[in-house]
Design a protein around this motif. Sequence first.
Motif, PDB file in Angstrom:
ATOM      1  N   ARG A 124       0.832  -1.215   0.000  1.00 36.56           N
ATOM      2  CA  ARG A 124       0.000   0.000   0.000  1.00 36.56           C
ATOM      3  C   ARG A 124       0.857   1.251   0.000  1.00 36.56           C
ATOM      4  NH1 ARG A 124      -4.047   1.193  -2.536  1.00 36.56           N
ATOM      5  NH2 ARG A 124      -2.054   1.264  -3.597  1.00 36.56           N
ATOM      6  N   ALA A 125       1.918   1.255   0.794  1.00 30.16           N
ATOM      7  CA  ALA A 125       2.764   2.448   0.858  1.00 30.16           C
ATOM      8  C   ALA A 125       3.469   2.685  -0.476  1.00 30.16           C
ATOM      9  CB  ALA A 125       3.796   2.294   1.973  1.00 30.16           C
ATOM     10  N   LEU A 126       4.008   1.638  -1.072  1.00 27.79           N
ATOM     11  CA  LEU A 126       4.949   1.803  -2.182  1.00 27.79           C
ATOM     12  C   LEU A 126       4.284   2.040  -3.530  1.00 27.79           C
ATOM     13  CD1 LEU A 126       7.529  -0.956  -1.207  1.00 27.79           C
ATOM     14  CD2 LEU A 126       7.932   1.525  -1.219  1.00 27.79           C
ATOM     15  N   PHE A 127       3.034   1.609  -3.669  1.00 27.27           N
ATOM     16  CA  PHE A 127       2.408   1.675  -4.992  1.00 27.27           C
ATOM     17  C   PHE A 127       1.495   2.879  -5.091  1.00 27.27           C
ATOM     18  CE2 PHE A 127       3.830  -2.072  -7.274  1.00 27.27           C
ATOM     19  CZ  PHE A 127       4.579  -2.676  -6.273  1.00 27.27           C
ATOM     20  N   GLY A 128       1.970   3.889  -5.852  1.00 29.47           N
ATOM     21  CA  GLY A 128       1.266   5.162  -5.880  1.00 29.47           C
ATOM     22  C   GLY A 128       0.347   5.331  -7.067  1.00 29.47           C
ATOM     23  N   ARG A 281      11.049  11.203   6.832  1.00 28.72           N
ATOM     24  CA  ARG A 281      10.650  10.281   7.875  1.00 28.72           C
ATOM     25  C   ARG A 281      10.876   8.868   7.350  1.00 28.72           C
ATOM     26  NH1 ARG A 281       4.314   9.340   8.601  1.00 28.72           N
ATOM     27  NH2 ARG A 281       3.657   9.098   6.437  1.00 28.72           N
ATOM     28  N   ASP A 289       1.356   4.309   9.992  1.00 31.30           N
ATOM     29  CA  ASP A 289       0.168   5.140   9.740  1.00 31.30           C
ATOM     30  C   ASP A 289      -0.882   4.351   8.956  1.00 31.30           C
ATOM     31  OD1 ASP A 289       1.037   7.360  11.092  1.00 31.30           O
ATOM     32  OD2 ASP A 289       1.509   8.548   9.313  1.00 31.30           O
ATOM     33  N   THR A 292      -2.820   1.955  11.078  1.00 30.37           N
ATOM     34  CA  THR A 292      -3.917   2.483  11.906  1.00 30.37           C
ATOM     35  C   THR A 292      -5.262   2.352  11.190  1.00 30.37           C
ATOM     36  OG1 THR A 292      -3.730   4.781  11.112  1.00 30.37           O
ATOM     37  CG2 THR A 292      -2.420   4.188  13.045  1.00 30.37           C
ATOM     38  N   MET A 293      -5.232   2.210   9.868  1.00 30.17           N
ATOM     39  CA  MET A 293      -6.473   2.099   9.102  1.00 30.17           C
ATOM     40  C   MET A 293      -6.747   0.663   8.632  1.00 30.17           C
ATOM     41  SD  MET A 293      -7.605   5.044   9.403  1.00 30.17           S
ATOM     42  CE  MET A 293      -6.947   6.606   9.999  1.00 30.17           C
TER      43      MET A 293
ATOM     44  N   HIS B  10       1.754   5.990  -2.117  1.00 33.55           N
ATOM     45  CA  HIS B  10       0.302   6.031  -2.239  1.00 33.55           C
ATOM     46  C   HIS B  10      -0.260   7.337  -1.683  1.00 33.55           C
ATOM     47  CE1 HIS B  10      -3.971   4.788  -1.495  1.00 33.55           C
ATOM     48  NE2 HIS B  10      -3.777   4.440  -2.747  1.00 33.55           N
ATOM     49  N   GLY B  11      -1.257   7.865  -2.380  1.00 33.64           N
ATOM     50  CA  GLY B  11      -1.820   9.159  -2.032  1.00 33.64           C
ATOM     51  C   GLY B  11      -2.387   9.259  -0.626  1.00 33.64           C
ATOM     52  N   LEU B  13      -1.107   8.522   2.003  1.00 34.82           N
ATOM     53  CA  LEU B  13      -0.093   8.915   2.987  1.00 34.82           C
ATOM     54  C   LEU B  13      -0.009  10.424   3.179  1.00 34.82           C
ATOM     55  CD1 LEU B  13       2.607   6.277   2.114  1.00 34.82           C
ATOM     56  CD2 LEU B  13       1.442   6.545   4.305  1.00 34.82           C
ATOM     57  N   LEU B  18      -4.720   9.831   7.945  1.00 31.76           N
ATOM     58  CA  LEU B  18      -3.843   8.700   8.263  1.00 31.76           C
ATOM     59  C   LEU B  18      -2.882   9.015   9.397  1.00 31.76           C
ATOM     60  CD1 LEU B  18      -4.763   7.136   5.653  1.00 31.76           C
ATOM     61  CD2 LEU B  18      -2.453   6.217   5.710  1.00 31.76           C
TER      62      LEU B  18
END
Lengths: 429, 429
Positions: A124-128, A281, A289, A292-293, B10-11, B13, B18
């Motif tokens: 989720r973080a890496l794929f924008g 960061r 973060d 948390t969701m 990913h947006g 963030l 979040l």
Amino acid sequence: MLELDHTSLHGSLTDPVLGSISFLNEVMSRYPDAISFAPGAPNLAHLDHTDLSRFTTGYLDHLTGERGMDAARARRLLHEYGPSRGLINDLVAGALRTDYGIDVPDSAVVITVGAQEAMLLSLRALFGTPADLLAVVTPCFTGIIGAARLLDIGVVAVPEDGDGVDAEQLLAQCQAARSRGRRVRALYVAPDFANPSGTLLPLDRRLRLLDLAEQEDLVILEDTVYGFTALAGEHLPTLKALDRAGRVVQVGSFAKTCLPGARVGYAVADQRIRVADGSTRLLADALADIKTMVTVNTSALSQAVIGGMLLEHGGSLSALGAARAPVYRRNLAALLDALDRRLSGLGGQVSWNRPTGGFFVRLRLPVPADVKLLDVSAADFGVLWTPMSLFHLDGSERDEIRLSCSYLEPDRIDEGAARLAEFVHSIAA
Amino acid sequence: MLELDHTSLHGSLTDPVLGSISFLNEVMSRYPDAISFAPGAPNLAHLDHTDLSRFTTGYLDHLTGERGMDAARARRLLHEYGPSRGLINDLVAGALRTDYGIDVPDSAVVITVGAQEAMLLSLRALFGTPADLLAVVTPCFTGIIGAARLLDIGVVAVPEDGDGVDAEQLLAQCQAARSRGRRVRALYVAPDFANPSGTLLPLDRRLRLLDLAEQEDLVILEDTVYGFTALAGEHLPTLKALDRAGRVVQVGSFAKTCLPGARVGYAVADQRIRVADGSTRLLADALADIKTMVTVNTSALSQAVIGGMLLEHGGSLSALGAARAPVYRRNLAALLDALDRRLSGLGGQVSWNRPTGGFFVRLRLPVPADVKLLDVSAADFGVLWTPMSLFHLDGSERDEIRLSCSYLEPDRIDEGAARLAEFVHSIAA
């Protein structure tokens, strides 16, 4: 009652990968007397007479002892909402430093609900953008494919040979993606005794992969789940340990070394993110973060048990792994020996690889190994396995099957191999 | 070290939602001596002298007693990978039937890692195309907005008045979506003492909402987390209990009635899915399949503790809730009383609502309540709260704040209200 048409639901639900665990459970429940080489379940005999509360107490003692925490405060940590990055990330980071030479700050570790959540958070973080593709070494663990499907991330296959992923194949996928206006953002790879193939990636290929990641601007998502089963003294350094450029996000699990019922794993993500105001960061902060969701935080009760188990092994992941490895090494030897004795007479009709660790052996049949054939094997011969097609992106028929020997006792492994031999005889030309 | 530009990630963030939990934790850590009305944390004093292993034992006794399971088998259930739909879904389904008139099969319940995962799974299953929009009653719990952001689901706001969501406002959003070639697929609503507003949706509005869901082909995602705090005899039926057409997917949590550290919640999804071959299956089956790719299953250790707690209350969710409600009702009364005594002198400068349950009071200030003002309140007056802007989709400044009284003792609530009065005096015209 409301009836929803499946075409109105998310597309992942029609992907066979999402139903793969249900499928295996369903087959196993239909043939309760079959010997099952299907699930890669951990062997948990070491817990049969263990009171798990001992580990919780051990973790609390650690908090009140080494960390000097008030006893009531320590106990409350088990009850409350905890930090989304976890409670035992300091223990895990310490073990990674001492055991594996992975020197990251505690804050670069995020404790997750198993390695599965660690993979989901990382993806989720890496794929924008939809242009970003995930490359996976195939045959491939279904969990990463499924997580990508949930997030609508496009996946491309990089086939492996007997020595694992070939950098040239990966390079070709990167170039092919670029020519279509897309890009391979990350590669998922399990370098140590991969599920389902059992392949071990040699050191030179590890180094080549890291070079290629730098050259092609890739992130490597390294799954280390089966590494602990290597023979003492024969552990290869993980990609993360070799990673000088910060290209590797590592995910790990306590399901195999402690217990799956705790659902505890972790992600190591010490990359920096440059944010809008120019500050940076950790990628781990972003994973926390996102978490948390997804699950808010990982069960504190579970983390305490895992923390206590780790502490009973001197806080060492490798000591914990070394304590669990013998049963898996014994089982793997038993399976390979039984295959040699029971199936060698079939000559070229069947062949299999000879992994030096892990839970799995890859076996080639003389005919395509589909679900119908699995039913025949279960109903007429009393032996279950997993069709390798489950682990390929296109789901196309393959003549290979995965045999898992992780949770059976050696006599059952031998009996299962005997049944498998009869089954193979029946389908041989 | 690899540095990732935030625009390549990913947006979600960059969405403040979040970071909202981290933000509150960070503010609280900067002002450790402030009285904090900020977090909606459960009051866990009832666990201070409780040995949690008692509950695990109780659950195991249930398995070996009522369910006639072999003791070794029961213990192994705590260690193994379990079914993704959960171990205690029969207990939860039974309680929903007996306590709340929600008559669904055990298999329609999926046990999740808190209500948060239940929401994520529900959203993932239900949202098939980018044209599908989620309507949320605003101000709104950040967890649902965050989950939608992770899945790239578009969200539209349906403002509430003092009696909660207005069906006409929802209807207007449905029509507006259609005129843009999109559609509102589902509505998220917490009818009982919603976080953050404390609003209770009256019965007539519940019925109207269900009618509208049928008329507009909506799914209602009902969050029941705070319902247990209602005064005995004043519980309104949940939307799911009133749901004749099968429009409601309900999510619930044990974080407030048992303990957050276990991370156990559930989804109730008895809708049918019509699949390609014409057969049907439960929506809950789809949620369980999705869960295999998020967390695989919910910690068995945690489920055993929650199961044991439920069994100690006769397997009744409402008995469990009734045991926990008094402390929250006491605190809410203390907060409202303190606000009356401390802030009434300020006349029209401040106003607040008077919830009859839940954890939260909504208070209007004479000036916009932004993060800078929160810093002033914390630094100069020693009192923390949450800006209501956090709970709005556009994040725009609001003159409202959320006060949570759930975990404080009454004397601290009174002292906090006194500090709040001084703070309000300082900003009043």
